[in-house]
Design a protein around this motif. Sequence first.
Motif, PDB file in Angstrom:
ATOM      1  N   VAL A  24       1.723   7.617   0.711  1.00  0.00           N
ATOM      2  CA  VAL A  24       2.866   6.774   0.339  1.00  0.00           C
ATOM      3  C   VAL A  24       2.484   5.299   0.311  1.00  0.00           C
ATOM      4  O   VAL A  24       3.070   4.512  -0.429  1.00  0.00           O
ATOM      5  CB  VAL A  24       4.052   7.002   1.305  1.00  0.00           C
ATOM      6  N   GLY A  25       1.484   4.909   1.104  1.00  0.00           N
ATOM      7  CA  GLY A  25       1.086   3.508   1.145  1.00  0.00           C
ATOM      8  C   GLY A  25       0.484   3.001  -0.139  1.00  0.00           C
ATOM      9  O   GLY A  25       0.360   1.790  -0.334  1.00  0.00           O
ATOM     10  N   GLU A  26       0.088   3.908  -1.060  1.00  0.00           N
ATOM     11  CA  GLU A  26      -0.494   3.487  -2.331  1.00  0.00           C
ATOM     12  C   GLU A  26       0.569   3.102  -3.359  1.00  0.00           C
ATOM     13  O   GLU A  26       0.242   2.541  -4.405  1.00  0.00           O
ATOM     14  CB  GLU A  26      -1.379   4.593  -2.906  1.00  0.00           C
ATOM     15  N   LEU A  27       1.815   3.391  -3.079  1.00  0.00           N
ATOM     16  CA  LEU A  27       2.874   3.080  -4.035  1.00  0.00           C
ATOM     17  C   LEU A  27       3.153   1.582  -4.023  1.00  0.00           C
ATOM     18  O   LEU A  27       3.432   1.008  -2.968  1.00  0.00           O
ATOM     19  CB  LEU A  27       4.146   3.854  -3.672  1.00  0.00           C
ATOM     20  N   PRO A  28       3.055   0.902  -5.168  1.00  0.00           N
ATOM     21  CA  PRO A  28       3.322  -0.539  -5.203  1.00  0.00           C
ATOM     22  C   PRO A  28       4.707  -0.863  -4.655  1.00  0.00           C
ATOM     23  O   PRO A  28       5.694  -0.187  -4.963  1.00  0.00           O
ATOM     24  CB  PRO A  28       3.223  -0.876  -6.696  1.00  0.00           C
ATOM     25  N   ARG A  76       3.633  -1.742   4.928  1.00  0.00           N
ATOM     26  CA  ARG A  76       3.113  -0.934   6.016  1.00  0.00           C
ATOM     27  C   ARG A  76       4.222  -0.361   6.887  1.00  0.00           C
ATOM     28  O   ARG A  76       4.158   0.788   7.328  1.00  0.00           O
ATOM     29  CB  ARG A  76       2.160  -1.776   6.877  1.00  0.00           C
ATOM     30  N   ALA A  77       5.252  -1.157   7.155  1.00  0.00           N
ATOM     31  CA  ALA A  77       6.336  -0.694   8.020  1.00  0.00           C
ATOM     32  C   ALA A  77       7.071   0.494   7.383  1.00  0.00           C
ATOM     33  O   ALA A  77       7.370   1.483   8.055  1.00  0.00           O
ATOM     34  CB  ALA A  77       7.305  -1.831   8.307  1.00  0.00           C
ATOM     35  N   THR A  78       7.369   0.387   6.087  1.00  0.00           N
ATOM     36  CA  THR A  78       8.056   1.481   5.398  1.00  0.00           C
ATOM     37  C   THR A  78       7.186   2.727   5.358  1.00  0.00           C
ATOM     38  O   THR A  78       7.657   3.850   5.599  1.00  0.00           O
ATOM     39  CB  THR A  78       8.429   1.061   3.965  1.00  0.00           C
ATOM     40  N   ALA A  79       5.897   2.540   5.065  1.00  0.00           N
ATOM     41  CA  ALA A  79       4.981   3.690   5.025  1.00  0.00           C
ATOM     42  C   ALA A  79       4.893   4.357   6.391  1.00  0.00           C
ATOM     43  O   ALA A  79       4.874   5.588   6.489  1.00  0.00           O
ATOM     44  CB  ALA A  79       3.598   3.229   4.558  1.00  0.00           C
ATOM     45  N   ARG A  80       4.863   3.547   7.448  1.00  0.00           N
ATOM     46  CA  ARG A  80       4.788   4.109   8.798  1.00  0.00           C
ATOM     47  C   ARG A  80       6.046   4.920   9.114  1.00  0.00           C
ATOM     48  O   ARG A  80       5.969   6.015   9.691  1.00  0.00           O
ATOM     49  CB  ARG A  80       4.615   2.980   9.812  1.00  0.00           C
ATOM     50  N   THR A  81       7.211   4.399   8.731  1.00  0.00           N
ATOM     51  CA  THR A  81       8.462   5.117   8.971  1.00  0.00           C
ATOM     52  C   THR A  81       8.480   6.458   8.251  1.00  0.00           C
ATOM     53  O   THR A  81       8.859   7.489   8.824  1.00  0.00           O
ATOM     54  CB  THR A  81       9.657   4.257   8.512  1.00  0.00           C
ATOM     55  N   LEU A  82       8.069   6.463   6.990  1.00  0.00           N
ATOM     56  CA  LEU A  82       8.061   7.704   6.216  1.00  0.00           C
ATOM     57  C   LEU A  82       7.093   8.723   6.824  1.00  0.00           C
ATOM     58  O   LEU A  82       7.403   9.915   6.914  1.00  0.00           O
ATOM     59  CB  LEU A  82       7.695   7.407   4.768  1.00  0.00           C
ATOM     60  N   CYS A  83       5.918   8.242   7.236  1.00  0.00           N
ATOM     61  CA  CYS A  83       4.922   9.161   7.817  1.00  0.00           C
ATOM     62  C   CYS A  83       5.412   9.762   9.126  1.00  0.00           C
ATOM     63  O   CYS A  83       5.107  10.925   9.432  1.00  0.00           O
ATOM     64  CB  CYS A  83       3.598   8.425   8.028  1.00  0.00           C
ATOM     65  N   GLU A  84       6.168   8.989   9.896  1.00  0.00           N
ATOM     66  CA  GLU A  84       6.698   9.503  11.162  1.00  0.00           C
ATOM     67  C   GLU A  84       7.631  10.696  10.938  1.00  0.00           C
ATOM     68  O   GLU A  84       7.781  11.539  11.824  1.00  0.00           O
ATOM     69  CB  GLU A  84       7.437   8.397  11.905  1.00  0.00           C
ATOM     70  N   TYR A  85       8.228  10.774   9.759  1.00  0.00           N
ATOM     71  CA  TYR A  85       9.126  11.887   9.435  1.00  0.00           C
ATOM     72  C   TYR A  85       8.453  12.920   8.535  1.00  0.00           C
ATOM     73  O   TYR A  85       9.125  13.745   7.908  1.00  0.00           O
ATOM     74  CB  TYR A  85      10.404  11.358   8.775  1.00  0.00           C
ATOM     75  N   GLY A  86       7.129  12.862   8.468  1.00  0.00           N
ATOM     76  CA  GLY A  86       6.389  13.860   7.716  1.00  0.00           C
ATOM     77  C   GLY A  86       6.296  13.608   6.232  1.00  0.00           C
ATOM     78  O   GLY A  86       5.741  14.426   5.500  1.00  0.00           O
TER      79      GLY A  86
END
Length: 324
Positions: free
Chosen positions: A116-120, A124-134
């Motif tokens: 998800v971090g590759e999406l323009p 980092r904060a948003t990517a971290r939140t999304l990853c925490e929920y799988g």
Amino acid sequence: MNTLCVRFLLTPMYEAVLPQLLALLGEFTPQVEALLPDGALMDVSGARRYFGRSAVELAALIRVRTLALYGVECAIGAGPSPMLARMALRGAAPGVTRAVPEGPDGVREFLADRPVGELPGIGRATARTLCEYGLDSLGKVAAAPLSTLQRLVGARAGRELREKARGIDRTRVVPNSAARSLAVERPFPRDELDPFRHRRALLSGAEELGVRMRGEEQVCRALTLTVRYADRSTTVRTRTLPEPTAHSTALTTAAYRMYEALGLQRARVRAVALRAEGLGPAEHASHQLTFDPADEKARRIEEVADRAREKFGPGAIVPGTLAA
């Protein structure tokens, strides 16, 4: 395939030929958006019809012409939209065009396994939140219920995130021109891990920018840091300065803060570059008085050093860290 994202490789001659490079792209299409410090977006939908070539064929022609005319190599990403072209560029090596597969299925396959971090536009904060929920890949984000995404990142951001993860990009190429700027680059003789050497290179670059701007009686409004890594990827950060300045200490402080925010403790860095953006006449700039004796002393020393460099050459006076 309507959009090309071009990245020119940073070289000592890059700054001088940037206007010519953008003009060269303009010979293919008037829809060229400069992406400082080292690239551009092109809408080639009309050029494809005019030249009777595909986007990938146009990209190959652009690479040949930039190398033949200016000695500048480039990497190019091709996609149906600016967002997808930018993402394709991330995996493109110098001298290579990387294209998003044609059709909805090709776009879906291209995006599915990407982090998800590759999406323009995803920080980092948003990517971290999304990853925490799988939701660590774009395929998972695209398949997630809209209500879930909106609870995690907000109503509007959730809707935009879902669209982008599905390859829907509503942005367009906005023609512009490169802003007046000055740039310096500091390549390392080998991939460098030592933060001290990174900071030393930033100090050297900021000093050179300050000297050049003061010599031309210019000030800048923003500073851009570009870090190029061993795998040829780059990170670009821009900081707007508190006030327009050509003061080397202020430029160095801004460069250090951008560098520290990147957290590059174990990064293998190939080169760093600094670009002074938004140049304007020094006579029109105002300086906020600080009543700080140290600041006033630094500025007086800077004036004396500039006079010494003018008389004895640019290497007459350098910071003690650089002389070691």
